[in-house]
Design a protein around this motif. Structure first.
Motif, PDB file in Angstrom:
ATOM      1  N   ARG A  14     -26.131 -38.533  63.427  1.00  0.00           N
ATOM      2  CA  ARG A  14     -27.415 -37.889  63.144  1.00  0.00           C
ATOM      3  C   ARG A  14     -27.380 -37.180  61.782  1.00  0.00           C
ATOM      4  NH1 ARG A  14     -27.537 -35.907  68.796  1.00  0.00           N
ATOM      5  NH2 ARG A  14     -28.841 -37.344  70.004  1.00  0.00           N
TER       6      ARG A  14
ATOM      7  N   ARG B 221     -29.808 -38.451  58.466  1.00  0.00           N
ATOM      8  CA  ARG B 221     -30.706 -37.559  57.724  1.00  0.00           C
ATOM      9  C   ARG B 221     -30.538 -37.763  56.220  1.00  0.00           C
ATOM     10  NH1 ARG B 221     -29.204 -33.863  61.987  1.00  0.00           N
ATOM     11  NH2 ARG B 221     -31.028 -33.317  63.258  1.00  0.00           N
TER      12      ARG B 221
ATOM     13  N   MET C 244     -31.749 -45.061  64.693  1.00  0.00           N
ATOM     14  CA  MET C 244     -32.110 -43.647  64.598  1.00  0.00           C
ATOM     15  C   MET C 244     -33.080 -43.375  63.454  1.00  0.00           C
ATOM     16  SD  MET C 244     -28.424 -41.764  64.955  1.00  0.00           S
ATOM     17  CE  MET C 244     -27.531 -41.652  66.500  1.00  0.00           C
TER      18      MET C 244
ATOM     19  N   TYR D  70     -36.488 -40.033  61.326  1.00  0.00           N
ATOM     20  CA  TYR D  70     -36.142 -39.072  60.285  1.00  0.00           C
ATOM     21  C   TYR D  70     -36.819 -39.350  58.946  1.00  0.00           C
ATOM     22  CZ  TYR D  70     -32.517 -37.558  63.520  1.00  0.00           C
ATOM     23  OH  TYR D  70     -31.852 -37.074  64.624  1.00  0.00           O
TER      24      TYR D  70
END
Length: 218
Positions: A44, A48, A75, A79
């Motif tokens: 994570r 980002r 993911m 973001y």
């Protein structure tokens, strides 16, 4: 970050003793990828950074060889800023769906999206195509998107009819359908009971087990 820098970062973040790598390979059970052994919180943090840079370059040059690269890809749309509009989000899905190869990747990509919830009627029509796909991971993806974004008064009846009509021998599709039914039962118990009497027997069995295990289903 270039893709070479991303791969180098993944190597640096990987657990050195190999125990987590062995664990995640055993849990995910995707034999088409290599495992580096990077934990989700570290992924994570890295995603980002990717989202703040040229994330399109990351997609273009993705090797798709490692579990971690695929997880970063799944993911990523949460973001990206400014947020992708619904049409851009579905274009992203179409680009990456052919690379799904595990439940972990699929379930990471299939989550709540404000873009979908803001344009539910149009999004629902697109997701229907996922449900009738010949690709098992795409079908699972569609089912979980429905679970996360469409269990409301307007769509619940249509969602349950879709689940009722699923005919498959794929374990991961059946489990996604069961998970959807068990989640729907929290708010729509009577409707779900009707569905359970009409769906594939194994899906019904899995769903009832999940409902028994859940403290949220009364």
């Amino acid at each position: 970050m270039t893709n070479q820098e991303i791969l180098a970062s993944l190597q640096d973040l990987a657990e050195k003793d190999g125990k987590y790598r062995e664990f995640i390979a055993r849990v995910v059970k995707d034999e088409t990828v290599d495992y580096l052994g990077v934990r989700v919180p570290d992924l994570r943090k890295l995603v980002r950074e990717i989202a703040q840079g040229d994330w399109r370059e990351f997609l273009i040059n993705n090797t798709w060889r490692t579990h971690e690269e695929k997880m970063l890809t799944m993911m990523l749309p949460k973001y990206i800023r400014p947020k992708l509009v619904a049409s851009e989000l579905f274009s992203y899905f179409d680009e990456v769906l052919p690379h799904l190869s595990s439940w972990a990747q699929t379930d990471t990509l299939a989550t709540k999206y404000t873009q979908i919830q803001a344009s539910q009627t149009e999004s629902y029509r697109v997701i229907l195509d996922y449900i009738i796909s010949d690709e098992p991971w795409t079908v699972r993806f569609g089912l979980i998107l429905l679970q996360e974004n469409f269990l409301n008064d307007e769509f619940i009846d249509g969602v349950l009819i879709l689940v009722k009509n699923i005919e498959t021998g794929e374990y991961y599709i059946k489990m996604a359908a069961a998970w959807l039914l068990a989640t729907a039962a929290i708010k729509y118990r009577d409707k779900v009971e009707w569905a359970l009497d009409n769906v594939d027997a194994e899906i019904a069995k899995f769903a009832r087990q999940k409902m028994r295990d859940s403290r949220r289903v009364s």
